[in-house]
Design a protein around this motif. Structure first.
Motif, PDB file in Angstrom:
ATOM      1  N   GLU A 122       0.842  -1.185   0.000  1.00  0.00           N
ATOM      2  CA  GLU A 122       0.000   0.000   0.000  1.00  0.00           C
ATOM      3  C   GLU A 122       0.883   1.242   0.000  1.00  0.00           C
ATOM      4  O   GLU A 122       1.763   1.386   0.851  1.00  0.00           O
ATOM      5  CB  GLU A 122      -0.885  -0.007   1.250  1.00  0.00           C
ATOM      6  N   ILE A 135       2.304   4.788   0.806  1.00  0.00           N
ATOM      7  CA  ILE A 135       2.218   5.583   2.033  1.00  0.00           C
ATOM      8  C   ILE A 135       2.793   6.969   1.812  1.00  0.00           C
ATOM      9  O   ILE A 135       3.488   7.222   0.828  1.00  0.00           O
ATOM     10  CB  ILE A 135       2.934   4.880   3.206  1.00  0.00           C
ATOM     11  N   ARG A 157      -5.293   8.424   7.415  1.00  0.00           N
ATOM     12  CA  ARG A 157      -6.104   9.077   6.390  1.00  0.00           C
ATOM     13  C   ARG A 157      -5.515   8.817   5.013  1.00  0.00           C
ATOM     14  O   ARG A 157      -4.294   8.742   4.859  1.00  0.00           O
ATOM     15  CB  ARG A 157      -6.151  10.568   6.675  1.00  0.00           C
ATOM     16  N   GLN A 158      -6.373   8.713   4.023  1.00  0.00           N
ATOM     17  CA  GLN A 158      -5.901   8.483   2.658  1.00  0.00           C
ATOM     18  C   GLN A 158      -5.938   9.788   1.873  1.00  0.00           C
ATOM     19  O   GLN A 158      -6.930  10.512   1.914  1.00  0.00           O
ATOM     20  CB  GLN A 158      -6.736   7.411   1.981  1.00  0.00           C
ATOM     21  N   ARG A 173      -5.050  11.536  -2.025  1.00  0.00           N
ATOM     22  CA  ARG A 173      -4.763  11.279  -3.448  1.00  0.00           C
ATOM     23  C   ARG A 173      -3.675  12.250  -3.874  1.00  0.00           C
ATOM     24  O   ARG A 173      -3.894  13.452  -3.960  1.00  0.00           O
ATOM     25  CB  ARG A 173      -6.002  11.451  -4.304  1.00  0.00           C
ATOM     26  N   GLU A 186      -2.525   8.913  -7.103  1.00  0.00           N
ATOM     27  CA  GLU A 186      -2.345   7.660  -6.367  1.00  0.00           C
ATOM     28  C   GLU A 186      -2.806   7.855  -4.923  1.00  0.00           C
ATOM     29  O   GLU A 186      -2.447   8.834  -4.279  1.00  0.00           O
ATOM     30  CB  GLU A 186      -0.864   7.263  -6.393  1.00  0.00           C
ATOM     31  N   ILE A 187      -3.596   6.908  -4.428  1.00  0.00           N
ATOM     32  CA  ILE A 187      -4.046   6.958  -3.038  1.00  0.00           C
ATOM     33  C   ILE A 187      -2.908   6.496  -2.144  1.00  0.00           C
ATOM     34  O   ILE A 187      -2.345   5.421  -2.331  1.00  0.00           O
ATOM     35  CB  ILE A 187      -5.281   6.046  -2.809  1.00  0.00           C
ATOM     36  N   ARG A 188      -2.542   7.344  -1.173  1.00  0.00           N
ATOM     37  CA  ARG A 188      -1.479   7.023  -0.213  1.00  0.00           C
ATOM     38  C   ARG A 188      -2.028   7.223   1.200  1.00  0.00           C
ATOM     39  O   ARG A 188      -2.762   8.171   1.455  1.00  0.00           O
ATOM     40  CB  ARG A 188      -0.257   7.920  -0.416  1.00  0.00           C
ATOM     41  N   THR A 189      -1.620   6.353   2.107  1.00  0.00           N
ATOM     42  CA  THR A 189      -2.055   6.426   3.496  1.00  0.00           C
ATOM     43  C   THR A 189      -1.016   7.170   4.335  1.00  0.00           C
ATOM     44  O   THR A 189       0.176   6.868   4.259  1.00  0.00           O
ATOM     45  CB  THR A 189      -2.266   5.002   4.058  1.00  0.00           C
TER      46      THR A 189
END
Length: 169
Positions: free
Chosen positions: A61, A63, A84-85, A87, A91-94
């Motif tokens: 995932e 980050i 929290r995610q 964009r 790209e979705i990053r946590t």
């Protein structure tokens, strides 16, 4: 060993989209070991680990680590930002960490851990790759390894891996 750690980074503007108007942030694209080698623990959260790094046959995932100033300005210093995610560049990053105020390396708002690979440019990033090293040896000691072998050691570091083996210059 010659070095205790080697890191790499390059800077790039990062587009943050998904809630409200798009925003531009200053990104520092870094190797996963950056914070460990620099020896600066986060104010909140955790630094990236080997489990965060993609490996052959295993996705990870994406980050992000936030700079303190950006965290204060964009999220009002909310500790609930962890997990929290966001964009970033599509790209979705946590969010896994927020760095302390004293950590302002390269003036970044966000630190994007990645694996640098030969022949795969980082989209939108500077063409300059910065590779700081860390050594706990006395700084007054003469180097015991000439520059070409030291460079070879840098090029074989697993955090600067290249498909098919070490980078050759």
């Amino acid at each position: 060993t010659v070095f205790d750690g080697v890191i790499a980074s390059t800077i790039s503007d990062v587009a943050m989209t998904g809630s409200g108007d798009p925003e531009r942030a200053r990104g520092n694209i870094v190797t996963f070991n950056t914070f460990t080698v620099m020896g600066v623990p986060p104010l909140l959260g955790r630094t990236p680990t080997d489990a965060d790094r993609p490996a052959p046959g295993r996705a990870a995932e994406p980050i992000v680590v936030l700079g303190h100033r950006f965290w204060q300005a964009r999220f009002g210093g909310d500790p609930g930002v962890l997990g929290r995610q966001l964009r970033l560049n599509g790209e979705i990053r946590t969010v896994v960490a927020v760095m302390p105020p004293r950590f302002m390396w390269r003036g970044a708002d966000v630190y994007l851990p990645t694996v640098f690979e030969r022949g795969r440019p980082v989209e939108g990033a500077s063409t300059t790759l910065s590779c700081p090293v860390r050594s706990t040896s006395a700084t007054t000691a003469r180097p015991t390894v000439p520059v070409p072998p030291a460079t070879a050691i840098l090029m074989t570091d697993p955090f600067l891996r290249a498909p098919g083996g070490p980078v050759r210059r």
